[in-house]
Design an enzyme around this catalytic site. Structure first.
Site, short mmCIF file in Angstrom:
data_model
loop_
_atom_site.label_atom_id
_atom_site.label_comp_id
_atom_site.label_asym_id
_atom_site.label_seq_id
_atom_site.Cartn_x
_atom_site.Cartn_y
_atom_site.Cartn_z
CG ASP A 267 11.56 10.06 8.84
OD1 ASP A 267 11.11 11.36 8.79
OD2 ASP A 267 11.45 8.99 7.95
NE ARG B 229 14.22 14.67 -16.28
CZ ARG B 229 15.00 14.77 -16.97
NH1 ARG B 229 16.38 14.59 -15.99
NH2 ARG B 229 15.23 14.24 -17.48
CE LYS C 129 2.80 11.02 6.34
NZ LYS C 129 3.72 10.35 6.47
CE1 TYR D 73 4.91 5.78 7.08
CE2 TYR D 73 6.46 5.10 5.09
CZ TYR D 73 5.47 5.37 5.72
OH TYR D 73 4.65 6.10 5.17
C1 LIG Z 1 5.23 9.36 6.19
C2 LIG Z 1 6.02 9.18 6.61
C3 LIG Z 1 6.94 8.93 5.66
C4 LIG Z 1 6.94 8.67 4.54
O1 LIG Z 1 6.48 9.48 3.61
P1 LIG Z 1 5.38 9.67 2.10
O2 LIG Z 1 5.19 11.52 1.74
O3 LIG Z 1 3.91 8.79 2.63
O4 LIG Z 1 5.86 9.15 1.11
C5 LIG Z 1 8.47 8.48 5.86
N1 LIG Z 1 8.74 8.88 7.41
C6 LIG Z 1 7.70 9.39 7.84
C7 LIG Z 1 8.08 9.73 9.43
C8 LIG Z 1 6.53 9.34 7.79
O5 LIG Z 1 5.70 9.65 8.63
#
Ligand SMILES: *Cc1c(COP(=O)(O)O)cnc(C)c1O
Length: 389
Positions: free
Chosen positions: A179, A55, A204, A107
């Site tokens: 983000d 961890r 992604k 998001y």
């Molecule tokens: C998918 C996504 C998230 C969340 O990510 P997870 O891996 O599904 O928890 C956050 N921000 C954006 C822009 C996303 O497309």
């Protein structure tokens, strides 16, 4: 020089393959070993091992964390079990009574976290139209501590002036978070604009194969990195060794995938723009896209996501049923194309009036362009649209 020494001087595409841990020092193995261990033996109790418990630190995860820090140009990286784990852990840098200014089209999961979970901890968020710097400034309160950006935003790809917001935030002593999921460091490196914490859903584009759930954060300064380290260890939101390895496996081809998908996305956006049965097309590479110039000043590309409005919820659903090639699913950023329906999927958590105000209409579809031949993707979408006018 050891292979493990970080070298910032290479161009981005070279860094993707030569990030320091690409060759195992001990054996010469051509990929980072998966250290599937929860704990580490103390050979000498007076000289504890570098990693003592997974961890707190795991060599496979460490290689990934160093890799993303190198790509984003930050001081240290952190890997988490999902994008939301990265975002929620980073936001724990705040305390009860603090206030956040966030972009109104964040998001859906981030919106849910800010509006229903952090509120219970007495951390409030004001959602603003971040395409307008004056609106960001107007949201400032004496207890404001952080600004949360996402650009281009999801799914209408609206653009925030990162340098503008960050310069103002620094004047006010605010922490900036961004983000960067849609652009990835291949196209956009917000730390170069002064952003303090860059966040990713690595599920992604970074992973890129729809087979791993992961999140990443990168800190601009040592002080922020120390805070994130304490939080990651204290909250226990870490990414496992197998997933860390799989993510690095995907990241090696990030450049090739992004460049190919972007070319196809530009073709798709142009094709949609020329159709009379499409109400709107959103893609930062289109000449008339709002904020295009700002986007070009802070990114080197336009990405692989194209959103478009087919006119009604009824038609959107029919198109989703009629397409043969794309995966019809939540998510984006993979080798295969993914068509999703924001109103019922990613943005279902948003109140309807709030959603409609942001252009996330019932007819809006989001196409994440993969690596198929674009002519096949267009022909497929053409038949799906033609069948449902
Ligand atoms: C998918 C996504 C998230 C969340 O990510 P997870 O891996 O599904 O928890 C956050 N921000 C954006 C822009 C996303 O497309």
């Amino acid at each position: 020089m050891s292979k493990k020494d970080r070298d910032d001087s290479y161009k981005f595409d070279t860094k993707l393959l030569h990030f320091g841990a690409e060759i195992d020092e001990g054996t010469g193995a051509s990929s980072v070993p998966i250290y599937q261990a929860s704990t580490f033996h103390h050979h000498d109790i007076f000289a504890p091992p570098v990693h003592d418990y997974s961890r707190s630190g795991n060599p496979t995860r460490q290689a990934l964390e160093d890799y993303i820090a190198l790509l984003e140009g930050g001081v240290r990286g952190f890997a988490y079990s999902s994008g939301m784990a990265a975002i929620s852990s980073a936001l724990m840098i705040l305390s009860a009574g603090d206030h956040i200014i966030a972009t109104e089209d964040v998001y859906g999961g981030t919106y849910r976290l800010l509006s229903t979970i952090l509120t219970r901890m007495n951390i409030e968020t004001t959602f603003v139209d971040m395409t307008d710097l004056d609106k960001v400034k107007a949201a400032y309160r004496s207890n404001t501590k952080a600004v949360f950006m996402e650009t281009p935003s999801n799914p209408t790809l609206r653009i925030t002036d990162v340098a503008g917001v960050t310069a103002w935030a620094q004047e006010k002593g605010l922490i900036t978070l961004l983000d960067n999921t849609f652009m990835t460091p291949y196209y956009q490196r917000p730390i170069e604009q002064g952003v303090d914490i860059v966040l990713h859903s690595a599920t992604k584009f970074l992973g890129g194969h729809s087979d791993v759930l992961a999140g990443l954060a990168v800190a601009r300064t040592e002080a922020i990195a120390n805070e994130l380290k304490k939080l990651q260890n204290g909250l226990g939101t870490v990414l496992g060794a197998q997933e860390s390895w799989l993510l690095m496996r995907g990241m090696k081809t990030l450049g090739a995938r992004m460049a190919h998908s972007e070319q196809s996305a530009a073709k798709l956006a142009a094709w949609l723009t020329n159709r009379s049965d499409i109400d709107a097309v959103y893609y930062p590479g289109l000449m008339n896209h709002p904020g295009r110039e700002i986007h070009e000043s802070q990114s080197t590309g336009y990405g692989a996501v194209v959103s478009f409005d087919v006119g009604s919820g009824e038609r959107a659903k029919q198109v989703l049923n009629a397409v043969k090639l794309p995966l019809v699913a939540v998510s984006l950023g993979a080798v295969e194309s993914i068509l999703s329906y924001p109103a019922m999927m990613s943005h279902a958590a948003m109140p309807q009036d709030f959603r409609l105000d942001r252009g996330i209409t019932d007819g809006l579809l989001r196409f994440s362009v993969g690596l198929e031949d674009i002519d096949d993707l267009i022909a497929d979408l053409d038949q799906a649209l033609a069948a449902n006018r």
